[in-house]
Design a protein around this motif. Structure first.
Motif: not given
Length: 219
Positions: A135, A157, A160, A162, A201-202, A217-218
């Motif tokens: 990330p 993803v 990304m 958080p 995850r999102m 959004r992560r």
């Protein structure tokens, strides 16, 4: 099913919306107009005018310092995001056209943000797969070939941060996503929308902005 609350977007109402959004600065205005005159046949590829201020707003909202853009065209969205990020931020812009992005390069230099933009001319999947693992990305704008959206998503993803955002354009694809009989890019976008919705995850929302805008959004 309840009826939509969306009003019909007449030319007059669209003009009202633009008039009540942050105005484009002179370089942005020149770039939008130049795209429509110099590249009239393909100017529909340009990000909708109201999306420039929206992207800038979202970049500032999350304090994005590391941005990846997949699909640059003449660089209006690129310019909007680069102007909104800190001076020491970096925006990696992925595209395959030297001709189209040359228009953007001129505008980025004129706006004084060229040093924030790392333009990579290559197939976007190759560029994404070569990016560092883990990330580190704060913000993504996805507006490229629709058949590859799911592949782009799977590369992005895991990278990304958080709280980072992926903003994907054209996720209504002219309304064709609602008709399962329509094949081609519309079917690819349907598959993308289903993948986003199923990805735990999102967090995500699909909005009726321009040709459809998904914001994820992560977690």
């Amino acid at each position: 099913m309840y009826e939509t609350k969306n009003p019909q977007l007449t030319p007059e109402l669209y003009a009202y919306v633009l008039a009540h959004n942050p105005p484009l600065d002179p370089v942005q205005r020149e770039l939008v107009d130049l795209t429509h005159t110099r590249l009239a046949d393909v100017s529909g590829l340009q990000t909708a005018e109201e999306q420039g201020p929206l992207l800038a707003f979202l970049v500032r909202l999350v304090g994005a310092r590391r941005i990846v853009e997949v699909g640059t065209f003449t660089g209006f969205s690129t310019l909007s995001m680069a102007q909104a990020m800190p001076a020491d931020g970096q925006l990696i812009a992925c595209d395959v056209s030297e001709e189209w992005t040359a228009v953007g390069r001129e505008a980025w230099a004129k706006a004084g943000v060229a040093d924030r933009i790392d333009l990579r001319i290559a197939p976007a999947l190759d560029t994404l797969r070569a990016l560092p693992e883990g990330p580190w990305i704060d913000f993504v704008f996805l507006d490229a070939d629709k058949v590859s959206y799911v592949a782009y998503w799977e590369e992005l993803v895991p990278r990304m941060n958080p709280g980072g955002l992926i903003v994907a354009d054209n996720t209504l694809f002219h309304g064709a996503v609602a008709d399962p009989a329509v094949e081609g890019p519309a079917a690819a976008i349907r598959a993308f929308n289903d993948r986003v919705r199923a990805d735990d995850r999102m967090d995500d929302v699909l909005l009726t902005v321009a040709d459809g805008l998904t914001i994820a959004r992560r977690r």
